[in-house]
Design a protein around this motif. Structure first.
Motif, PDB file in Angstrom:
ATOM      1  N   ILE A   1       0.841  -1.195   0.000  1.00  0.00           N
ATOM      2  CA  ILE A   1       0.000   0.000   0.000  1.00  0.00           C
ATOM      3  C   ILE A   1       0.876   1.246   0.000  1.00  0.00           C
ATOM      4  O   ILE A   1       0.629   2.186  -0.736  1.00  0.00           O
ATOM      5  CB  ILE A   1      -0.962  -0.012   1.211  1.00  0.00           C
ATOM      6  CG1 ILE A   1      -1.972  -1.140   1.049  1.00  0.00           C
ATOM      7  CG2 ILE A   1      -1.669   1.322   1.357  1.00  0.00           C
ATOM      8  CD1 ILE A   1      -2.830  -1.372   2.255  1.00  0.00           C
ATOM      9  N   GLY A   2       1.922   1.250   0.799  1.00  0.00           N
ATOM     10  CA  GLY A   2       2.839   2.382   0.843  1.00  0.00           C
ATOM     11  C   GLY A   2       3.573   2.581  -0.463  1.00  0.00           C
ATOM     12  O   GLY A   2       3.750   3.714  -0.922  1.00  0.00           O
ATOM     13  N   ILE A   3       3.975   1.489  -1.095  1.00  0.00           N
ATOM     14  CA  ILE A   3       4.679   1.571  -2.371  1.00  0.00           C
ATOM     15  C   ILE A   3       3.750   2.113  -3.447  1.00  0.00           C
ATOM     16  O   ILE A   3       4.132   2.953  -4.249  1.00  0.00           O
ATOM     17  CB  ILE A   3       5.247   0.195  -2.764  1.00  0.00           C
ATOM     18  CG1 ILE A   3       6.376  -0.179  -1.799  1.00  0.00           C
ATOM     19  CG2 ILE A   3       5.733   0.188  -4.199  1.00  0.00           C
ATOM     20  CD1 ILE A   3       6.868  -1.599  -1.940  1.00  0.00           C
ATOM     21  N   ARG A   4       2.500   1.650  -3.458  1.00  0.00           N
ATOM     22  CA  ARG A   4       1.524   2.151  -4.427  1.00  0.00           C
ATOM     23  C   ARG A   4       1.297   3.648  -4.263  1.00  0.00           C
ATOM     24  O   ARG A   4       1.196   4.375  -5.239  1.00  0.00           O
ATOM     25  CB  ARG A   4       0.195   1.429  -4.255  1.00  0.00           C
ATOM     26  CG  ARG A   4      -0.024   0.445  -5.329  1.00  0.00           C
ATOM     27  CD  ARG A   4      -1.410  -0.076  -5.299  1.00  0.00           C
ATOM     28  NE  ARG A   4      -1.257  -1.492  -5.610  1.00  0.00           N
ATOM     29  CZ  ARG A   4      -2.060  -2.430  -5.242  1.00  0.00           C
ATOM     30  NH1 ARG A   4      -3.109  -2.145  -4.546  1.00  0.00           N
ATOM     31  NH2 ARG A   4      -1.830  -3.665  -5.571  1.00  0.00           N
ATOM     32  N   ALA A   5       1.211   4.088  -3.030  1.00  0.00           N
ATOM     33  CA  ALA A   5       0.999   5.514  -2.767  1.00  0.00           C
ATOM     34  C   ALA A   5       2.182   6.336  -3.268  1.00  0.00           C
ATOM     35  O   ALA A   5       1.997   7.392  -3.867  1.00  0.00           O
ATOM     36  CB  ALA A   5       0.778   5.752  -1.281  1.00  0.00           C
TER      37      ALA A   5
ATOM     38  N   PRO B   1       3.571  10.969  -8.497  1.00  0.00           N
ATOM     39  CA  PRO B   1       3.786  11.825  -9.669  1.00  0.00           C
ATOM     40  C   PRO B   1       2.525  12.045 -10.504  1.00  0.00           C
ATOM     41  O   PRO B   1       2.318  13.143 -11.022  1.00  0.00           O
ATOM     42  CB  PRO B   1       4.848  11.075 -10.477  1.00  0.00           C
ATOM     43  CG  PRO B   1       5.560  10.250  -9.483  1.00  0.00           C
ATOM     44  CD  PRO B   1       4.526   9.874  -8.460  1.00  0.00           C
ATOM     45  N   VAL B   2       1.679  11.040 -10.594  1.00  0.00           N
ATOM     46  CA  VAL B   2       0.422  11.190 -11.339  1.00  0.00           C
ATOM     47  C   VAL B   2      -0.482  12.196 -10.634  1.00  0.00           C
ATOM     48  O   VAL B   2      -1.078  13.072 -11.272  1.00  0.00           O
ATOM     49  CB  VAL B   2      -0.290   9.825 -11.488  1.00  0.00           C
ATOM     50  CG1 VAL B   2      -1.664   9.987 -12.100  1.00  0.00           C
ATOM     51  CG2 VAL B   2       0.558   8.873 -12.297  1.00  0.00           C
ATOM     52  N   THR B   3      -0.575  12.093  -9.325  1.00  0.00           N
ATOM     53  CA  THR B   3      -1.386  13.024  -8.547  1.00  0.00           C
ATOM     54  C   THR B   3      -0.862  14.445  -8.713  1.00  0.00           C
ATOM     55  O   THR B   3      -1.636  15.385  -8.911  1.00  0.00           O
ATOM     56  CB  THR B   3      -1.376  12.627  -7.059  1.00  0.00           C
ATOM     57  OG1 THR B   3      -1.864  11.299  -6.941  1.00  0.00           O
ATOM     58  CG2 THR B   3      -2.221  13.564  -6.226  1.00  0.00           C
TER      59      THR B   3
END
Length: 104
Positions: free
Chosen positions: A44-48, A53-55
């Motif tokens: 979950i942390g890695i996904r965030a 950069p997309v956000t």
């Protein structure tokens, strides 16, 4: 003399864990209380981190479009419930800052 000083020193003892203090466990539950199916806490942390950069790009584009609307058609912003001052404040924020612009 050295041995005498070492003998009188007491060894360091770590404080015992208190029963009131809960262990720190990474969050793997949704707000509803359900477990995330097949997702580990570190994933979950890695996904965030990877989605950051997309956000940031989305925020940057939104603020660029907001600046263009302020220049070309500020009355449109008023029609959808956004004040000119609020739009200027949002458009001047950095890309890493969260969106705070709310419709009235």
């Amino acid at each position: 003399m050295q041995s005498q000083a070492l003998q009188t020193m007491t060894p360091f003892k770590a404080p015992a864990a208190s029963p009131e203090r809960a262990a720190v466990i990474p969050a793997t539950r949704f707000a509803s209380g359900h477990e995330a199916p097949g997702i580990r806490a570190d994933a979950i942390g890695i996904r965030a981190i990877l989605s950051l950069p997309v956000t940031w790009w989305q925020r940057s584009r939104f603020r660029a479009e907001l600046r263009a609307d302020l220049r070309e058609k500020p009355e449109l912003l008023h029609d959808i419930g956004i004040g000119v001052y609020d739009a200027q404040a949002e458009a001047s924020r950095y890309f890493w800052e969260a969106l705070v612009l709310k419709r009235r």
